[in-house]
Design a protein around this motif. Sequence first.
Motif, PDB file in Angstrom:
ATOM      1  N   SER A  67      38.690  38.703  45.602  1.00 15.63           N
ATOM      2  CA  SER A  67      39.756  37.747  45.284  1.00 15.63           C
ATOM      3  C   SER A  67      40.563  38.186  44.068  1.00 15.63           C
ATOM      4  CB  SER A  67      39.149  36.362  45.033  1.00 15.63           C
ATOM      5  OG  SER A  67      38.217  36.420  43.967  1.00 15.63           O
ATOM      6  N   ASP A  86      41.264  36.623  41.367  1.00 17.60           N
ATOM      7  CA  ASP A  86      40.669  36.321  40.066  1.00 17.60           C
ATOM      8  C   ASP A  86      39.626  37.361  39.671  1.00 17.60           C
ATOM      9  OD1 ASP A  86      37.782  34.781  40.740  1.00 17.60           O
ATOM     10  OD2 ASP A  86      39.313  34.557  42.280  1.00 17.60           O
ATOM     11  N   ARG A  87      38.938  37.944  40.673  1.00 18.21           N
ATOM     12  CA  ARG A  87      37.954  38.987  40.343  1.00 18.21           C
ATOM     13  C   ARG A  87      38.658  40.289  39.956  1.00 18.21           C
ATOM     14  NH1 ARG A  87      34.793  37.095  37.864  1.00 18.21           N
ATOM     15  NH2 ARG A  87      36.398  35.502  37.857  1.00 18.21           N
ATOM     16  N   SER A 120      39.810  39.604  36.379  1.00 18.13           N
ATOM     17  CA  SER A 120      38.670  39.644  35.464  1.00 18.13           C
ATOM     18  C   SER A 120      38.267  41.091  35.177  1.00 18.13           C
ATOM     19  CB  SER A 120      37.489  38.877  36.061  1.00 18.13           C
ATOM     20  OG  SER A 120      36.351  38.968  35.215  1.00 18.13           O
ATOM     21  N   GLU A 156      35.415  34.292  30.727  1.00 19.23           N
ATOM     22  CA  GLU A 156      35.639  33.618  32.014  1.00 19.23           C
ATOM     23  C   GLU A 156      36.017  32.153  31.788  1.00 19.23           C
ATOM     24  OE1 GLU A 156      35.604  34.598  35.172  1.00 19.23           O
ATOM     25  OE2 GLU A 156      34.823  36.647  35.039  1.00 19.23           O
ATOM     26  N   PHE A 188      39.822  33.343  35.308  1.00 17.62           N
ATOM     27  CA  PHE A 188      40.802  34.402  35.576  1.00 17.62           C
ATOM     28  C   PHE A 188      41.645  34.118  36.826  1.00 17.62           C
ATOM     29  CE2 PHE A 188      37.920  36.581  32.662  1.00 17.62           C
ATOM     30  CZ  PHE A 188      38.824  37.154  31.788  1.00 17.62           C
ATOM     31  N   ASP A 189      41.876  32.848  37.094  1.00 12.51           N
ATOM     32  CA  ASP A 189      42.826  32.480  38.147  1.00 12.51           C
ATOM     33  C   ASP A 189      44.215  32.910  37.675  1.00 12.51           C
ATOM     34  OD1 ASP A 189      44.726  31.219  39.748  1.00 12.51           O
ATOM     35  OD2 ASP A 189      43.555  29.384  39.959  1.00 12.51           O
ATOM     36  N   PRO A 190      44.849  33.875  38.348  1.00 14.37           N
ATOM     37  CA  PRO A 190      46.125  34.383  37.832  1.00 14.37           C
ATOM     38  C   PRO A 190      47.214  33.326  37.756  1.00 14.37           C
ATOM     39  CG  PRO A 190      45.639  35.313  39.996  1.00 14.37           C
ATOM     40  CD  PRO A 190      44.404  34.616  39.544  1.00 14.37           C
ATOM     41  N   LYS A 242      46.868  30.271  36.844  1.00 13.33           N
ATOM     42  CA  LYS A 242      46.672  29.517  35.603  1.00 13.33           C
ATOM     43  C   LYS A 242      46.885  30.397  34.372  1.00 13.33           C
ATOM     44  CE  LYS A 242      43.347  26.287  37.649  1.00 13.33           C
ATOM     45  NZ  LYS A 242      41.946  25.788  37.652  1.00 13.33           N
ATOM     46  N   ALA A 262      48.061  39.281  34.864  1.00 14.20           N
ATOM     47  CA  ALA A 262      48.090  38.219  35.878  1.00 14.20           C
ATOM     48  C   ALA A 262      49.442  38.199  36.579  1.00 14.20           C
ATOM     49  CB  ALA A 262      47.808  36.862  35.229  1.00 14.20           C
TER      50      ALA A 262
END
Length: 223
Positions: free
Chosen positions: A38, A40-41, A44, A68, A74-76, A78, A110
């Motif tokens: 994903s 976010d990974r 991260s 984290e 690490f939701d891009p 956000k 991000a």
Amino acid sequence: MHDYKWLNEYCLNRFGSVAALEERLPTPASDDALRALSADRYLSTLALRVFRAGLKHSLVDAKWPAFEQVFFGFDPHKVVLMGAEHLERLMQDTRIIRHLGKLKSVPRNAQMILDVEQQHASFGQFIADWPVQDITGLWQYLAKHGNQLGGLSAPRFLRMVGKDTFIPTWDVVAALNAQNIIDKVPSSKRDQALVQDVFNQWQQESGRPLCQLSAMLAYTVNH
């Protein structure tokens, strides 16, 4: 220039058997695994690579659960909204590594991920589909469009997520120097193209992924 046969024979002589050599070599992730990872990974791991640069990896890794948390997993979507004031507040958070330049790189990277996803099904799809025969082109893309991803950071990030790549470490550069291919870390597009061509040749001869050829080269000088 020596061909792959020389490299293979050297490593077999060093380790004594095919099995002993194979257990020391990395294995790249499948394209399906890269696509499944994903966004976010990916972000991260990008951030982890940036913060590890120049620091003891175990120190950074121990603080990563706090990273984290403060970067919303690490939701891009956000992270990209984090402005200067938010980052300044993070500079007061003793749970994380307080390096303003590196903190600023996270929302910038991000944004890169979100920009890529406007053109591709996902960032993972973009990484998976990039041809390894031009892996230095992906290094250059990440260095240009990302933040703090120059030098060895882009190839090291790719290795961390499992994308097949060679890494021009000092040992690999020393081995290439011994073969009269390059005499310094390949930072220019010209030198990177020279090294890419050599790895492509060895890959065609051996059927091995770039990461294994890179490790084998390092073993020729790293005793």
